[in-house]
Scaffold this motif. Structure first.
Motif, PDB file in Angstrom:
ATOM      1  N   LYS A 127       0.732  -1.196  -0.095  1.00  0.00           N
ATOM      2  CA  LYS A 127      -0.150   0.148   0.013  1.00  0.00           C
ATOM      3  C   LYS A 127       0.896   1.144  -0.067  1.00  0.00           C
ATOM      4  CE  LYS A 127      -4.166  -1.663   2.421  1.00  0.00           C
ATOM      5  NZ  LYS A 127      -4.922  -1.719   3.484  1.00  0.00           N
ATOM      6  N   ALA A 128       2.062   1.456   0.619  1.00  0.00           N
ATOM      7  CA  ALA A 128       2.988   2.334   0.723  1.00  0.00           C
ATOM      8  C   ALA A 128       3.930   2.357  -0.521  1.00  0.00           C
ATOM      9  CB  ALA A 128       3.562   2.431   1.998  1.00  0.00           C
ATOM     10  N   LYS A 129       3.667   1.393  -1.467  1.00  0.00           N
ATOM     11  CA  LYS A 129       4.535   1.497  -2.616  1.00  0.00           C
ATOM     12  C   LYS A 129       6.041   1.214  -2.390  1.00  0.00           C
ATOM     13  CE  LYS A 129       0.715   2.765  -4.651  1.00  0.00           C
ATOM     14  NZ  LYS A 129      -0.167   1.695  -5.695  1.00  0.00           N
ATOM     15  N   TYR A 130       6.222   0.294  -1.381  1.00  0.00           N
ATOM     16  CA  TYR A 130       7.416  -0.074  -1.245  1.00  0.00           C
ATOM     17  C   TYR A 130       7.734  -1.351  -1.963  1.00  0.00           C
ATOM     18  CZ  TYR A 130       8.984   3.177   2.527  1.00  0.00           C
ATOM     19  OH  TYR A 130       9.280   4.184   3.301  1.00  0.00           O
ATOM     20  N   ASP A 131       8.874  -1.606  -2.702  1.00  0.00           N
ATOM     21  CA  ASP A 131       9.136  -2.934  -3.381  1.00  0.00           C
ATOM     22  C   ASP A 131       9.730  -3.625  -2.440  1.00  0.00           C
ATOM     23  OD1 ASP A 131       8.398  -1.881  -5.777  1.00  0.00           O
ATOM     24  OD2 ASP A 131      10.252  -1.109  -6.207  1.00  0.00           O
ATOM     25  N   ALA A 132      10.530  -3.091  -1.282  1.00  0.00           N
ATOM     26  CA  ALA A 132      11.086  -3.950  -0.313  1.00  0.00           C
ATOM     27  C   ALA A 132      11.028  -3.262   1.011  1.00  0.00           C
ATOM     28  CB  ALA A 132      12.402  -4.349  -0.675  1.00  0.00           C
TER      29      ALA A 132
END
Length: 644
Positions: A127-132
């Motif tokens: 949801k926070a657009k973090y890939d990792a």
């Protein structure tokens, strides 16, 4: 300055900064505004000076865990005078990945970030657009990090009270607050009392929240031996003796309106309609009925202002409030108030526009609307508050002008002032000079002349129903003497000029220099909530050897009579404002001053560093780089690209 304080991880009691900036950030349902508000009260009780900046989404409840659902509360507090909520935080408390991503760019290098690892799930990271996970790579390398499972520790603390997981996690903000209270050596007892009072009808809920608060505090005590967590004690700020309280701009406006009505010896009628960020004024005034205040929530903005005008006609002090879109709807009625020449106070808590714009963000873009925004020639006084505490005195001034000069008055605040809080020394009531309203109860001659004016240019105030005092009132032009309806061209010219001159000739206090010398190379002219960052930026620039002064204008219309002469003592004039240059245009129009704009319309207040950089451009010997527009700052708002 707060922005120069050493990193939280290196702070020791032998190296205590004079100010610290802390930002609490989480989902809009995590209670960050409540956490920040209670930490603010604890800070005030500790005697520190402070300034706050609540920042929350416009949606009633944005999707949980998303970037645009992040709510934040920043507080700058210290042992010296504080004028702004600070530029970059020293400490960031991030309750989920979205809060971390949105607010991490604002954290100063070496600052302390506290995160709840229990919320760093795959779903929340997506949801926070973090890939990792940023906890597993070098994203947080420039900072000190305290990462642990706040969610789990909260559930452990409240387990004895039989709360389910969902209800238990609602206490997470209290656990976080307890940790913050320990970090900055704040007492817990006032929070215990507040929780017991708040949940008096649900003692188990009160006990659970107190347990979570105490558990967070205890964690700080036990974790102190391991870096980076340290306890910091900031001594109280020097202050004059007196009674102090923490106050928001909305509270200060409300109390000032009541005080103004008392000084005018009038009951007050407030007609309003809910709109962000002005609604809080209606909420506060509704609690003050014992001071002769009647509050009325109308069905719409037009009804609200018309009811207030009706109250003024009947002999009360009519007051209404809104934000830009609502003021637009009230415009025709404001013209009616000007034409009928009745006292009316109009509070405009400005927000980002036009239209719905940015409902929860701040802006100063209603100045043209306030000064010029009515049909016909319809002048009215316009004054602006510079801070939450200043809003109290400005509200009294608005009431005085309205009653003394029989006119509507526009009082400008904005979303930052309305929501922000600061310590406020409660003034001595005897220090304010009364301005009792007077009513005409019998004709001054053989014939009633309802538009015969006094030395102020004001017509008499006549209560309806007064024997032998029947007269016409309304929006159609009236005869300058009898008050009868008149379409005579010469009479309309006379009345138009008379209404104009009444406002233009209002004696306004001479303008003073807020900081610096009365002459020099550069005058930085501000109004409204830009006061704090301009003052600090000018102070820093003077310390660098720059010939710069700060002039802050309260009376926008009419302007102080000496302002033109004062500005002529400076080679250049810079006007920072959160619009596209509206006050600059007024200064050029009225004073023929070659003022230059520094504008910002990102929905966030100016940072001190932004203004300091703009001031320094006048002293770097590079021509043509002065003024301009401040770019949107990713430290303050999430990037729309990242949020897609």
């Amino acid at each position: 300055m707060a922005t120069q304080a050493p990193p939280a991880s290196t702070t020791t009691q032998t190296d205590v900064p004079d100010a610290i900036v802390v930002r609490f950030a989480g989902d809009s349902g995590d209670g960050m505004q409540l956490t920040g508000g209670q930490f603010t009260l604890s800070t005030a009780l500790a005697g520190n000076d402070l300034a706050t900046f609540p920042d929350f989404p416009a949606e009633i409840r944005a999707p949980q865990g998303t970037l645009f659902g992040v709510s934040a509360f920043q507080i700058n507090f210290g042992s010296r005078a504080i004028n702004t909520a600070g530029d970059a935080p020293d400490v960031l408390v991030a309750m989920n990945p979205a809060a971390l991503k949105v607010n991490l760019p604002a954290l100063k290098p070496g600052g302390l970030v506290i995160v709840d690892t229990g919320e760093f799930t795959k779903r929340n990271l997506d949801k926070a657009k973090y890939d990792a996970s940023p906890l597993d790579d070098d994203t947080l390398a420039p900072f000190d990090v305290l990462a642990f499972d706040i969610s789990a520790r909260t559930l452990e603390a409240v387990e004895p009270f039989g709360l389910g997981k969902k209800d238990g996690l609602r206490c997470k903000n209290m656990w976080t607050l307890g940790l913050a209270l320990w970090m900055f050596d704040r007492p817990r007892e006032p929070l215990h009392d507040w929780l017991n009072k708040k949940f008096a009808k649900a003692p188990d809920i009160a006990a659970a929240n107190i347990a979570a608060l105490d558990a967070g505090h205890a964690y700080g005590e036990t974790a102190e031996l391991s870096a980076p967590l340290k306890q910091v004690h900031l001594p109280p700020a020097p202050s004059e003796p007196g009674l102090y309280r923490t106050i928001t701009g909305a509270e200060a406006v409300s109390l000032g309106l009541v005080a103004g009505a008392q000084l005018a010896e009038l009951p007050m009628f407030f007609g309003g309609y809910p709109i962000t960020p002005a609604s809080a004024i209606l909420h506060h005034l509704a609690r003050l009925k014992e001071y002769g205040v009647t509050t009325f929530q109308a069905e719409d903005e037009i009804a609200a202002v018309c009811a207030a005008i009706g109250a003024s006609y009947a002999g009360q002090l009519g007051v209404t409030s809104s934000s830009g879109p609502g003021i637009a709807l009230k415009t025709e009625a404001l013209g009616l108030g000007i034409m009928t020449e009745l006292p009316l106070v109009v509070v405009n808590s400005q927000r980002g526009g036009p239209s719905t714009g940015l409902p929860t963000k701040t802006e100063q873009s209603d100045l043209y609307q306030a000064v010029y925004g009515r049909n016909g020639d319809a002048p009215m006084p316009v004054i602006a508050a510079r801070s939450p505490g200043d809003a109290f005195e400005v509200a009294i001034e608005a009431c005085r002008l309205a009653v003394k000069y029989m006119t509507p008055v526009m009082l400008l605040t904005d979303g930052y002032i309305a929501n922000a809080a600061e310590p406020w020394k409660v003034p001595d009531p005897s220090s304010f000079e009364p301005f009792p309203a007077t009513f005409l109860t019998e004709p001054r001659g053989d014939v009633l002349e309802p538009y015969k004016r006094n030395e102020n240019g004001s017509r008499p105030w006549i209560k309806p129903g007064t024997p032998h005092m029947m007269h016409r009132i309304g929006g159609i032009e009236k005869d300058a003497t009898t008050g009868n309806i008149s379409y005579d061209p010469a009479n309309h010219q006379l009345m138009t000029d008379t209404r104009r001159d009444k406002i233009a000739n209002i004696p306004v206090p001479d303008q003073e220099v807020a900081f610096g010398e009365t002459t020099g190379k550069l005058a930085v002219v501000g109004w409204g909530s830009t006061y704090g960052p301009i003052k600090q930026a000018v102070r820093r620039s003077i310390e660098k050897g720059c010939s710069v002064s700060h002039i802050h204008v309260r009376h926008i219309w009419p302007l102080p009579a000496n302002l033109g002469e004062l500005l002529s003592g400076f080679e250049r004039v810079l006007v920072p404002e959160m619009n596209t240059g509206q006050f600059k245009t007024v200064l050029r129009d009225q004073l023929l001053v070659d003022a230059e704009s520094l504008t910002k319309t990102s929905g966030q207040p100016f940072q001190i560093a932004e203004l300091e950089e703009a001031i320094c451009a006048y002293f770097d010997d590079i021509e043509g780089n002065e003024g301009g527009e401040v770019a949107a700052n990713d430290q303050q708002l999430p990037s729309p690209v990242e949020s897609e």
